[in-house]
Design a protein around this motif. Structure first.
Motif, PDB file in Angstrom:
ATOM      1  N   ASN A 207       8.033  39.908   4.838  1.00 43.74           N
ATOM      2  CA  ASN A 207       7.886  41.120   4.012  1.00 43.74           C
ATOM      3  C   ASN A 207       9.161  41.969   4.009  1.00 43.74           C
ATOM      4  O   ASN A 207       9.122  43.183   4.198  1.00 43.74           O
ATOM      5  CB  ASN A 207       6.695  41.964   4.492  1.00 43.74           C
ATOM      6  CG  ASN A 207       5.365  41.337   4.114  1.00 43.74           C
ATOM      7  OD1 ASN A 207       5.336  40.328   3.388  1.00 43.74           O
ATOM      8  ND2 ASN A 207       4.272  41.894   4.587  1.00 43.74           N
ATOM      9  N   GLU A 208      10.272  41.297   3.758  1.00 43.53           N
ATOM     10  CA  GLU A 208      11.565  41.985   3.779  1.00 43.53           C
ATOM     11  C   GLU A 208      11.696  42.979   2.622  1.00 43.53           C
ATOM     12  O   GLU A 208      12.120  44.123   2.823  1.00 43.53           O
ATOM     13  CB  GLU A 208      12.697  40.956   3.709  1.00 43.53           C
ATOM     14  CG  GLU A 208      14.065  41.584   3.782  1.00 43.53           C
ATOM     15  CD  GLU A 208      15.179  40.571   3.954  1.00 43.53           C
ATOM     16  OE1 GLU A 208      14.923  39.518   4.570  1.00 43.53           O
ATOM     17  OE2 GLU A 208      16.285  40.833   3.469  1.00 43.53           O
ATOM     18  N   ALA A 209      11.302  42.537   1.449  1.00 46.48           N
ATOM     19  CA  ALA A 209      11.458  43.420   0.275  1.00 46.48           C
ATOM     20  C   ALA A 209      10.605  44.679   0.426  1.00 46.48           C
ATOM     21  O   ALA A 209      11.069  45.795   0.146  1.00 46.48           O
ATOM     22  CB  ALA A 209      11.075  42.657  -0.997  1.00 46.48           C
ATOM     23  N   ALA A 210       9.380  44.496   0.903  1.00 42.94           N
ATOM     24  CA  ALA A 210       8.488  45.654   1.065  1.00 42.94           C
ATOM     25  C   ALA A 210       9.080  46.646   2.054  1.00 42.94           C
ATOM     26  O   ALA A 210       9.094  47.859   1.822  1.00 42.94           O
ATOM     27  CB  ALA A 210       7.110  45.193   1.542  1.00 42.94           C
ATOM     28  N   TRP A 211       9.586  46.126   3.176  1.00 39.96           N
ATOM     29  CA  TRP A 211      10.152  46.991   4.216  1.00 39.96           C
ATOM     30  C   TRP A 211      11.360  47.778   3.689  1.00 39.96           C
ATOM     31  O   TRP A 211      11.470  48.987   3.875  1.00 39.96           O
ATOM     32  CB  TRP A 211      10.557  46.159   5.438  1.00 39.96           C
ATOM     33  CG  TRP A 211      11.264  46.969   6.475  1.00 39.96           C
ATOM     34  CD1 TRP A 211      12.581  46.939   6.787  1.00 39.96           C
ATOM     35  CD2 TRP A 211      10.676  47.987   7.304  1.00 39.96           C
ATOM     36  NE1 TRP A 211      12.856  47.858   7.758  1.00 39.96           N
ATOM     37  CE2 TRP A 211      11.716  48.518   8.099  1.00 39.96           C
ATOM     38  CE3 TRP A 211       9.389  48.500   7.447  1.00 39.96           C
ATOM     39  CZ2 TRP A 211      11.500  49.534   9.021  1.00 39.96           C
ATOM     40  CZ3 TRP A 211       9.173  49.518   8.372  1.00 39.96           C
ATOM     41  CH2 TRP A 211      10.215  50.024   9.145  1.00 39.96           C
ATOM     42  N   GLN A 212      12.240  47.075   3.005  1.00 35.78           N
ATOM     43  CA  GLN A 212      13.458  47.746   2.530  1.00 35.78           C
ATOM     44  C   GLN A 212      13.149  48.760   1.432  1.00 35.78           C
ATOM     45  O   GLN A 212      13.791  49.810   1.354  1.00 35.78           O
ATOM     46  CB  GLN A 212      14.483  46.713   2.087  1.00 35.78           C
ATOM     47  CG  GLN A 212      14.997  45.933   3.307  1.00 35.78           C
ATOM     48  CD  GLN A 212      16.204  45.066   3.023  1.00 35.78           C
ATOM     49  OE1 GLN A 212      16.951  45.311   2.087  1.00 35.78           O
ATOM     50  NE2 GLN A 212      16.375  44.037   3.820  1.00 35.78           N
ATOM     51  N   GLU A 213      12.151  48.463   0.616  1.00 32.24           N
ATOM     52  CA  GLU A 213      11.769  49.433  -0.423  1.00 32.24           C
ATOM     53  C   GLU A 213      11.140  50.678   0.196  1.00 32.24           C
ATOM     54  O   GLU A 213      11.424  51.801  -0.202  1.00 32.24           O
ATOM     55  CB  GLU A 213      10.795  48.786  -1.412  1.00 32.24           C
ATOM     56  CG  GLU A 213      11.493  47.959  -2.483  1.00 32.24           C
ATOM     57  CD  GLU A 213      10.502  47.143  -3.304  1.00 32.24           C
ATOM     58  OE1 GLU A 213       9.349  47.583  -3.443  1.00 32.24           O
ATOM     59  OE2 GLU A 213      10.904  46.060  -3.764  1.00 32.24           O
ATOM     60  N   LYS A 214      10.259  50.483   1.152  1.00 33.34           N
ATOM     61  CA  LYS A 214       9.553  51.620   1.773  1.00 33.34           C
ATOM     62  C   LYS A 214      10.508  52.533   2.532  1.00 33.34           C
ATOM     63  O   LYS A 214      10.292  53.737   2.620  1.00 33.34           O
ATOM     64  CB  LYS A 214       8.474  51.121   2.735  1.00 33.34           C
ATOM     65  CG  LYS A 214       7.331  50.391   2.067  1.00 33.34           C
ATOM     66  CD  LYS A 214       6.323  51.355   1.520  1.00 33.34           C
ATOM     67  CE  LYS A 214       5.092  50.589   1.014  1.00 33.34           C
ATOM     68  NZ  LYS A 214       4.169  51.465   0.294  1.00 33.34           N
TER      69      LYS A 214
END
Lengths: 335, 198
Positions: A207-214
């Protein structure tokens, strides 16, 4: 005593009051904790060092320096799962009980009662100096929790490998002080053991994209904190790694440029100039990129470049705290 | 809060071998060998080993307000107390630009994990030459106390001369800010060292 400290933490100005981000991290902790979820209360704490902790009453602290450093949800889950492992095995409770029956209790009270939990984070880490066996247990439980929650367990070893890169970059190398490492013996051994867990627990998401977006809304603030730490070598090691992330490349380049500019060792000014120029070329760079470029051009006697950089900075950040200073530079350059 | 201050101050004193307090009388005073200031009311100077190169003055007591005065700090010199060797050190460089001076002081003030926010940085004269004046806000790590601060700095012949004052945002800082600004306006850097009066 713990409840009193939790109240203090809840009211603290270092408590990051962002309900959405808190709920997101709380959700990760709950996914790991399973039936223990109702016991876990996550607090995001504005402190630029890498750390997380969980007290015997379920109060979990996650520091912004940790959130800046992890690349994805799975890496954060690795650290939180490890702390939940200590909690489930009641390691911290054992430490508290041991402290109560020894002369160390005075220190314990001193840590929690007088200067406060936040003020003595290093001492807290020292207080909960778990045994090597405790650490192994927590690693094992953490890896199991990660796997059950659907995370890629291989990320656990990467967290420690990344941190080792930073520690080794210090002038004193791995011998320097770090309360977290002081309480977590055997880094190489740990990386090996975690890699073995990863081999057993295959699959899972990062869940790299989710983490970086949040976390993107906080990136500039957390990077500014990182630059201010003054731990130049560690910061450069981290920022060099982070420039490979999919989001925020200009921010990381700017931050690395700032660290080099402020360190001002041989060759740093040129390296800083290169990073700052690269950040500006990417676009969406922090306005301060142009201020720092202006300062370098002014120092290296390139008045035209200095003037255009300062003008760009004031255009992007007209109400900046240092705007009066920059305006005086512009007047000086025009004279 | 008063109890907390007392406990912290007691702990500070307990950790120090010798703490000396000296009254700084109104009028002209030399700080170090080259910085002369004129003060309109008495201050208390606190000194002990390891406190660093600044003279530390206070009106209300060290846990409440601190005026740090730097006089003739040389290239490479550490600018803060050196008692906690595990914390990052911040050193003066004679080539520092104004923003680098502020960053250095910011680093010093946040060594214990406190937060620092620069609220103003402007050109100003200090000590009779070109310098900078800056304002800042701090939240202390130990007790979550919001502080306000004001600083003045200049580099003269490669040496640092500066003043930093911070105190709790409510009450104490507004009470003493004007007299700190007056001290800064009165500051004069002498070309040659002035021998200390006995």
């Amino acid at each position: 005593m713990m409840d009193r400290e939790e109240t203090r933490l809840r009211r603290s100005q270092f408590n990051l009051r962002d309900p959405q981000l808190q709920a997101y991290v709380q959700g990760i902790a709950c996914r790991l904790g399973g039936e223990h979820c109702p016991d876990i209360r996550v607090y995001l704490v504005h402190t630029p060092q890498f750390n997380a902790s969980m007290a015997p009453n379920g109060m979990m602290q996650v520091w912004t320096g940790l959130m800046l450093r992890v690349d994805n949800e799975a890496q954060l889950a690795a650290v939180l799962g490890h702390e939940i492992g200590h909690y489930m095995e009641r390691h911290s409770l054992e430490q508290l009980r041991a402290a109560k029956t020894s002369s160390a209790f005075g220190q314990f009270l001193g840590v929690f009662g007088v200067v406060g939990l936040l003020g003595a984070a290093g001492l807290v880490a020292g207080m909960f100096a778990y045994s090597r066996d405790n650490e192994r247990d927590a690693d094992r439980i953490g890896a199991t929790l990660m796997h059950k929650a659907g995370y890629d367990v291989a990320e656990a070893a990467r967290v420690w490998a990344n941190l080792t890169l930073e520690v080794n970059a210090r002038p004193g190398g791995a011998g320097g002080p770090n309360p977290l490492f002081a309480t977590h013996p055997g880094r190489e051994e740990r990386e090996g053991v975690l890699a073995e867990f990863a081999a057993s627990y295959k699959g899972g998401v990062t869940n790299e994209a989710a983490w970086q977006e949040k976390t993107a809304p906080y990136l500039r603030e957390w990077l500014a904190d990182e630059v201010k730490r003054g731990q130049h070598e560690e910061s450069i090691a981290f920022l060099t790694r982070a420039t490979g992330r999919s989001l925020g490349k200009a921010e990381y380049l700017f931050a690395r440029g700032e660290v080099q500019r402020l360190r001002a060792a041989d060759g740093d000014l040129n390296a800083a100039l290169k990073d700052l120029q690269a950040a500006a070329a990417l676009g969406n760079e922090p306005p301060e990129t142009h201020r720092s470029l202006g300062v370098i051009y002014r120092t290296t006697k390139h008045p035209d470049d200095a003037r255009s950089s300062f003008e760009r900075y004031l255009k992007l950040a007209p109400n900046a705290a240092d705007a009066p200073m920059i305006k005086s530079y512009l007047e000086e350059l025009s004279a | 809060m008063k109890i907390l201050f007392s406990l912290v101050f007691a702990a500070l004193l307990a950790g120090c071998a010798n703490v000396a307090t000296k009254k700084i009388a109104a009028g002209e005073n030399m700080v170090g060998e080259r910085l002369q200031v004129n003060i309109d009311g008495a201050w208390n100077q606190i000194s002990t080993s390891g406190m660093g190169p600044a003279q530390v003055w206070t009106m209300e007591g060290l846990p409440v307000d601190q005026l740090r005065i730097y006089s003739g700090i040389k290239d490479g010199e550490v600018i803060h107390d050196t008692r906690n060797a595990s914390q990052k050190s911040f050193n003066f460089r004679s080539t520092m630009q104004s923003d680098e001076l502020v960053s250095m002081f910011e680093g010093m003030l946040t060594r214990d994990g406190s937060t620092f926010k620069l609220t103003k940085l402007e050109p100003s004269s200090f000590g009779g030459g070109k310098g900078v004046r800056f304002e800042y806000a701090i939240v202390t790590k130990e007790d979550n106390l919001p502080l306000s601060g004001v600083g003045f700095a200049t580099v003269n012949n490669g040496e640092l001369f500066a003043m930093l004052y911070n105190a709790p945002r409510l009450g104490f800082f507004p009470r003493h800010q004007a007299r700190v600004e007056q001290i800064a306006r009165s500051a004069k850097i002498t070309a040659t060292p002035v021998p200390a009066k006995n």
